[in-house]
Design a protein around this motif. Structure first.
Motif, short mmCIF file in Angstrom:
data_model
loop_
_atom_site.label_atom_id
_atom_site.label_comp_id
_atom_site.label_asym_id
_atom_site.label_seq_id
_atom_site.Cartn_x
_atom_site.Cartn_y
_atom_site.Cartn_z
N TRP A 11 18.69 -62.02 -101.93
CA TRP A 11 19.49 -61.65 -103.09
C TRP A 11 19.27 -60.21 -103.51
O TRP A 11 20.12 -59.60 -104.14
CB TRP A 11 19.30 -62.61 -104.26
CG TRP A 11 17.89 -63.01 -104.59
CD1 TRP A 11 17.25 -64.11 -104.11
CD2 TRP A 11 16.98 -62.33 -105.43
NE1 TRP A 11 15.98 -64.16 -104.62
CE2 TRP A 11 15.78 -63.06 -105.44
CE3 TRP A 11 17.03 -61.16 -106.18
CZ2 TRP A 11 14.67 -62.69 -106.15
CZ3 TRP A 11 15.93 -60.79 -106.90
CH2 TRP A 11 14.77 -61.55 -106.89
N TYR A 15 22.00 -57.22 -104.86
CA TYR A 15 21.80 -56.32 -106.01
C TYR A 15 21.91 -54.86 -105.58
O TYR A 15 22.55 -54.04 -106.24
CB TYR A 15 20.43 -56.54 -106.65
CG TYR A 15 20.30 -57.84 -107.41
CD1 TYR A 15 21.39 -58.45 -108.02
CD2 TYR A 15 19.07 -58.46 -107.53
CE1 TYR A 15 21.25 -59.63 -108.73
CE2 TYR A 15 18.92 -59.64 -108.23
CZ TYR A 15 20.01 -60.22 -108.82
OH TYR A 15 19.88 -61.38 -109.53
N LEU A 42 27.13 -60.32 -108.88
CA LEU A 42 27.26 -61.75 -109.21
C LEU A 42 26.82 -62.63 -108.05
O LEU A 42 26.20 -63.68 -108.26
CB LEU A 42 28.70 -62.06 -109.61
CG LEU A 42 29.16 -61.48 -110.94
CD1 LEU A 42 30.65 -61.73 -111.14
CD2 LEU A 42 28.36 -62.07 -112.09
N LEU A 45 23.12 -62.77 -108.22
CA LEU A 45 22.67 -63.68 -109.28
C LEU A 45 22.77 -65.14 -108.86
O LEU A 45 21.85 -65.94 -109.07
CB LEU A 45 23.50 -63.46 -110.55
CG LEU A 45 23.15 -62.27 -111.42
CD1 LEU A 45 24.19 -62.08 -112.51
CD2 LEU A 45 21.78 -62.46 -112.03
N GLN A 48 20.21 -65.90 -106.19
CA GLN A 48 18.86 -66.00 -106.76
C GLN A 48 18.69 -67.33 -107.49
O GLN A 48 17.65 -67.98 -107.38
CB GLN A 48 18.61 -64.83 -107.71
CG GLN A 48 17.22 -64.81 -108.30
CD GLN A 48 17.00 -63.62 -109.23
OE1 GLN A 48 17.92 -62.89 -109.54
NE2 GLN A 48 15.77 -63.45 -109.66
#
Length: 150
Positions: A11, A15, A42, A45, A48
């Protein structure tokens, strides 16, 4: 086929991609990479929060979220720019409804009035100096005045 990402956990890569895309938005004209950056952030997120899934699903999720952010962004931009009473690029219309006191009389339907420290050419009925007037319109770079109701 397994793809290894530069950063672990995966993830972080989303980012990083989102931040890079949004950073490129600053350098390039328009507002397009912002939506892809939003989709990547997104995706990071969701990845994650979920604990991870296959890279093909990650790419599909990023594409879907990017498309969704593009659609929502276009809708927001269109809604913000479509104000019916917008005076953008129509400065004279920003004076509609404003009142002023004539420093000079209006003769032959023409004259001048001072609003916000600026003298404007005006059209309207013949009125003596000292009359309270209201701006009712704008045409041909002139304000249209009428006697104010008192």
């Amino acid at each position: 086929m397994d793809i290894s990402f530069p950063l672990d956990p995966a993830w972080w890569n989303w980012y990083l991609a989102g931040i890079v895309l949004m950073g490129l938005e600053i350098l390039l004209p328009g507002v397009f990479l912002l939506w892809f950056g939003t989709g990547a952030l997104l995706t990071g997120l969701i990845l994650q929060a979920s604990g991870g899934f296959a890279w093909t699903w990650q790419l599909l999720l990023c594409a879907a979220l990017s498309l969704l952010s593009i659609l929502l962004g276009c809708r927001l931009i269109r809604k913000a720019g479509s104000s019916p009473d917008s005076t953008l690029n129509r400065r004279l219309n920003s004076y509609l409804g404003r009142q002023a006191v004539l420093d000079e009389p209006l003769t032959n339907g023409q004259g001048r009035v001072k609003l916000d420290g600026i003298w404007w050419l005006v059209k309207g009925p013949d009125l003596p100096a000292g009359t309270i007037v209201v701006v009712t319109g704008a045409k041909d770079s002139r304000l249209i005045l009428a006697r104010a109701e008192t």
